[in-house]
Design an enzyme around this catalytic site. Structure first.
Site, PDB file in Angstrom:
ATOM      1  N   GLU A  76      -6.359   2.979  16.154  1.00 57.21           N
ATOM      2  CA  GLU A  76      -7.570   2.182  15.812  1.00 57.21           C
ATOM      3  C   GLU A  76      -6.561   0.851  14.578  1.00 57.21           C
ATOM      4  O   GLU A  76      -7.032  -0.498  14.493  1.00 57.21           O
ATOM      5  CB  GLU A  76      -8.711   2.661  15.169  1.00 57.21           C
ATOM      6  CG  GLU A  76      -9.186   3.874  16.137  1.00 57.21           C
ATOM      7  CD  GLU A  76      -8.470   4.705  16.764  1.00 57.21           C
ATOM      8  OE1 GLU A  76      -9.041   5.868  17.656  1.00 57.21           O
ATOM      9  OE2 GLU A  76      -7.514   5.032  15.969  1.00 57.21           O
ATOM     10  N   HIS A 103      -5.714  -4.975  -3.965  1.00 54.50           N
ATOM     11  CA  HIS A 103      -3.688  -5.163  -3.964  1.00 54.50           C
ATOM     12  C   HIS A 103      -3.633  -5.641  -2.963  1.00 54.50           C
ATOM     13  O   HIS A 103      -2.693  -6.380  -2.475  1.00 54.50           O
ATOM     14  CB  HIS A 103      -2.412  -3.759  -3.656  1.00 54.50           C
ATOM     15  CG  HIS A 103      -2.608  -3.611  -5.579  1.00 54.50           C
ATOM     16  ND1 HIS A 103      -1.332  -2.614  -5.507  1.00 54.50           N
ATOM     17  CD2 HIS A 103      -3.224  -3.619  -6.049  1.00 54.50           C
ATOM     18  CE1 HIS A 103      -1.348  -1.951  -7.365  1.00 54.50           C
ATOM     19  NE2 HIS A 103      -2.971  -3.242  -7.190  1.00 54.50           N
TER      20      HIS A 103
END
Length: 162
Positions: A76, A103
């Site tokens: 996925e 991040h």
């Protein structure tokens, strides 16, 4: 925030639970399928459609993120990452959920529905949705390099072996 969901048969029940949870938390949920259990379904279109909708919304100025899931979350994530503009991260604990946003400014996460309890997976999603991108220069620079490569096949000033 608008949250786009995509899954396969392994995550169908969880998608319904997650949609209820996110709606209850005040989010608008768009489920890109499947809508019925089919053990031989193919996840790519569901995940690609969810990812594509995230990009469309973000480009239109709509706050949107995506969550895709299947048995392991691996396929996925790969499917979502095929959509230009998507940064999909595989999340397997609280830290990866937070760092995906903080991040990497990930706009989609993938979770293995067979790898976690519903409570764990919901916690990962809640952390991901709540966490802002840090905006730190080093992270923004790296994300810009990825986007440049995605659209041009090059990163200015960097060697890319072909």
């Amino acid at each position: 925030m608008r949250i786009h969901l995509g899954t396969d048969h392994a995550g169908l029940e969880f998608s319904q639970t997650l949609a209820t949870h996110l709606t209850g938390a005040g989010h608008e949920v768009v489920d890109h399928g499947p809508t019925a259990y089919e053990p031989l379904d193919d996840y790519p279109s569901f995940c690609i459609n969810a990812a594509h909708a995230v990009v469309q919304d973000q480009r239109a100025g709509v706050q949107a993120l995506g969550v895709v899931f299947g048995g392991s979350g691996n396929g996925e994530q790969i499917a979502a990452n095929k959509v230009e503009g998507i940064r999909a991260a595989l999340v397997w604990n609280e830290s990866t959920a937070v760092l995906a946003r903080q991040h990497n400014d990930a706009n989609v996460i993938s979770i293995g529905a067979r790898q976690h309890t519903e409570e764990e997976a919901i916690r990962f999603v809640d952390l991901f949705v709540a966490e802002p991108f840090s905006g730190e220069e080093r992270h923004a620079r790296r994300i810009a390099q990825l986007a440049e490569y995605e659209t041009t096949g090059h990163i200015a000033g960097r060697q890319i072996d072909e």
